[in-house]
Structures are given as structure tokens and as C-alpha cells.
Design an enzyme around this catalytic site. Structure first.
Site, short mmCIF file in Angstrom:
data_model
loop_
_atom_site.label_atom_id
_atom_site.label_comp_id
_atom_site.label_asym_id
_atom_site.label_seq_id
_atom_site.Cartn_x
_atom_site.Cartn_y
_atom_site.Cartn_z
N HIS A 1 61.12 3.50 5.76
CA HIS A 1 60.17 3.98 6.77
C HIS A 1 59.77 2.84 7.71
CE1 HIS A 1 59.14 6.74 3.28
NE2 HIS A 1 59.40 7.61 4.22
N GLN B 1 58.01 22.79 3.04
CA GLN B 1 59.39 22.37 2.78
C GLN B 1 59.68 22.19 1.30
OE1 GLN B 1 58.73 18.66 5.22
NE2 GLN B 1 60.11 17.74 3.74
N GLN C 1 69.07 16.63 7.34
CA GLN C 1 67.77 16.84 8.00
C GLN C 1 67.82 16.33 9.45
OE1 GLN C 1 63.69 16.07 6.31
NE2 GLN C 1 63.91 14.12 7.38
N SER D 1 61.27 7.58 -1.54
CA SER D 1 59.93 7.65 -2.15
C SER D 1 60.04 8.15 -3.58
CB SER D 1 59.04 8.58 -1.34
OG SER D 1 58.97 8.14 -0.01
N ARG D 2 61.09 8.91 -3.88
CA ARG D 2 61.22 9.49 -5.22
C ARG D 2 61.84 8.53 -6.23
NH1 ARG D 2 62.22 14.48 -1.97
NH2 ARG D 2 60.69 16.02 -2.61
O1 PAF Z 1 61.79 13.15 5.79
C1 PAF Z 1 60.59 13.44 5.57
O2 PAF Z 1 59.82 12.63 5.09
C2 PAF Z 1 60.10 14.83 5.91
O3 PAF Z 1 61.07 15.79 5.65
C3 PAF Z 1 59.57 14.96 7.35
C4 PAF Z 1 60.67 14.73 8.38
C5 PAF Z 1 58.46 13.94 7.59
C6 PAF Z 1 59.00 16.35 7.58
O4 PAF Z 1 57.96 16.64 6.70
#
Ligand code: PAF
Length: 290
Positions: free
Chosen positions: A51, A75, A167, A200-201
Site C-alpha cells: 500500500h 465485497q 480487480q 494484509s491477510r
Molecule cells: O484492494 C482492496 O483493498 C479493496 O478491494 C478496495 C479496492 C480498496 C475496494 O474495497
């Protein structure tokens, strides 16, 4: 501009925090008035170096960087990890203090006010199969929340990690289809020294699982090399799925796709190898170019 929502007396450093759309837009309007360019980095928090590298990329390309932190309920499917998804807000803000100009941290009722009933429906190869086959409805939730964030913030650019490659492609498609005036930029996957993609997981992995986890990336690299050398993809993929299963991975998919459309691969065009597998209770996903 004085921060309307910063927590008074907070011991740890933090960028200003906007908890509602009005505060977000007030900040953005002031920057726009000064002719500044704005980058948005949407996240669900539990920030790691992947990030932060997106935030740095945003900083290099824009005058102001907004990071959104919102664990988006739409989601997550039933039985997924919404309730136990890591929430590390204070540490996230501390990590962002030297990098971001604003954290947008709405509550669920700000993003989905009572009566909300519009969701984005997706068609086409980018949103079909792979993650969608295992997590039906996942991309509907992702596309909806990302569209909301883009419309709330109105950035010049928004940055997403390539680790979530499908994504990224779904979001690019959605933004083009809906004529949302924003540039979508991908950031390279950041890896541990042993090849494991940061996620994160990963913190869910038990010690023995963490030791085995890099085998997924290693298997993918072997596949990419063999396929690049002209070996039959179906044979190679089947062999590596079997090897991963023997090493204790429950493989959801290990698939070769067209790198742009995520449709059927054509050896004359760039291809992408995508994988998802569970190690114990932790789901790992990864992808590499072929
Ligand atoms: O990748 C993520 O962390 C999530 O899917 C996002 C793009 C922030 C949408 O909630």
C-alpha cells in the site's frame, strides 16, 4: 485548512482524517482551487509496504494524496472474513503520517446510507471466472465501492496494486464503461525476500504455513518459464497444481489468461498467470507476467 475531523489528543502522528464525504470534498475543493492534482489510493487498511508503495507512487505523480480506509462489507461473501478482517487504524494512520495529505475513513452508513439500493453489475471476461468463480458477487461489491470513492473524491488518478490483478482489470473496465474521468494506475506487487506477495491477510498464516507460502510463487515462476519456453500450458499447469496440493495448498485456480482482457490466452499476445490457493484458513492470491 484546519482539519475538521482529526482526533484531538491522539498520541500517534496521523494525517488529517475525514470521516464523511463533505469533509473529503472540502479538502479536495481547496486543493483544486490551488490548481493541485490529486491521487486517491483506496484501501481496506491493515496497510503494508505494498500500500505504502502506491501512496509513494501517488506522491510522485500528484500534488496531494488521499488514502481511503474502508473495509467494504459488500465485497465479502457469506462465510468470508469480514468480521475478522484486520483493523489497524491507528497504526495505518501513523504509517501514512509522512506520506498522505488526508485519510478518508468513512463508516459503513456513510458509504451505504439507509435506502441505498444501487450496485454495479459487471459483464465480460475481466469479471468472469478466477476470483468470481470462487467469490461470486465479490467484484460487484468492489466495483460499487470504488465507483463511490471515485465520485466522492473526484481524483485525477487512482492507484491499485497489481497483486489483485483481476480487480485492477475490472476497475479499469468499469471506469472506461462509466466514463469516470480518472486515470487508473497499477502498482507492481511488493514481495517478501522469499517471493511471497505482501497481503494484509498474510498475518493469518501460522509459522509453518508462512514457511510454505512462498512455494506458490515458486510454482508460478516455474510455470511461466516453461510456458514461455513453449511447453504445453495445460500440462504444466496440471503438474504444478498437483505439486501444490501435495505441499498442502488447496488450489482454487492456477490459470493462464490474456493479460489485457483476461479472456482466453493467445501466445502471440502478453499473457498473465493467475493463482489463488488456501493454506490452512488463509487464502493467498498472486499473478505474474508470462
Ligand atoms: O484492494 C482492496 O483493498 C479493496 O478491494 C478496495 C479496492 C480498496 C475496494 O474495497
Amino acid at each position: 485548512m484546519p482539519d475538521p475531523t482529526a482526533t484531538p489528543g491522539s498520541a500517534r502522528p496521523s494525517p488529517p482524517i475525514a470521516e464523511d464525504v463533505a469533509a473529503l470534498r472540502a479538502n479536495v475543493a481547496q486543493w483544486r482551487g490551488a490548481g493541485e492534482r490529486i491521487a486517491l489510493v483506496p484501501t481496506m487498511g491493515a496497510l503494508h509496504e505494498g500500500h505504502l508503495s502506491l501512496v509513494r507512487q501517488g506522491r510522485a505523480k500528484a500534488d496531494r494524496v488521499v488514502v481511503s480506509i474502508f473495509v467494504n462489507p459488500t465485497q465479502f461473501g457469506p462465510g468470508e472474513d469480514l468480521a475478522r478482517y484486520p483493523r489497524t487504524f491507528e497504526a495505518d494512520c501513523a504509517a501514512l503520517a509522512p506520506l498522505a495529505d488526508l485519510v478518508f475513513a468513512p463508516q459503513a452508513q456513510e458509504m451505504y446510507p439507509p435506502g441505498s439500493s444501487s450496485m454495479i453489475s459487471l459483464e465480460g471476461p475481466a469479471a468472469a471466472g478466477l476470483e468470481d468463480a470462487v467469490r461470486p458477487g465479490h467484484f460487484r461489491g468492489v466495483a460499487t465501492v470504488v465507483a463511490k470513492l471515485l465520485l466522492q473524491c473526484g481524483p485525477d488518478m487512482a492507484l491499485f496494486g497489481e497483486k489483485d490483478y483481476q480487480q485492477l482489470k475490472v476497475i479499469m473496465r468499469m471506469v472506461a464503461d462509466l466514463f469516470i474521468p480518472v486515470a487508473i494506475l497499477g502498482g507492481e506487487t511488493v514481495r517478501e525476500a522469499d517471493g511471497l506477495a505482501l497481503s494484509s491477510r498474510n498475518r493469518y498464516l501460522a509459522a509453518d504455513e508462512r514457511a510454505r507460502a512462498p512455494q506458490l510463487h515458486a510454482a508460478m515462476q516455474r510455470c511461466a518459464k516453461a510456458i514461455g519456453n513453449g511447453d504445453d500450458p495445460a500440462t504444466i499447469l496440471a503438474r504444478e497444481v498437483e505439486a501444490l496440493a501435495k505441499a498442502g495448498f488447496a488450489v482454487d485456480y492456477l490459470a493462464l489468461r490474456d493479460a489485457e482482457s483476461l479472456g482466453e490466452p493467445d501466445p502471440a499476445r502478453p499473457r498473465r498467470l493467475l493463482a489463488a490457493a488456501k493454506l490452512g484458513a488463509t487464502r493467498l492470491i498472486d499473478n505474474i507476467a508470462v
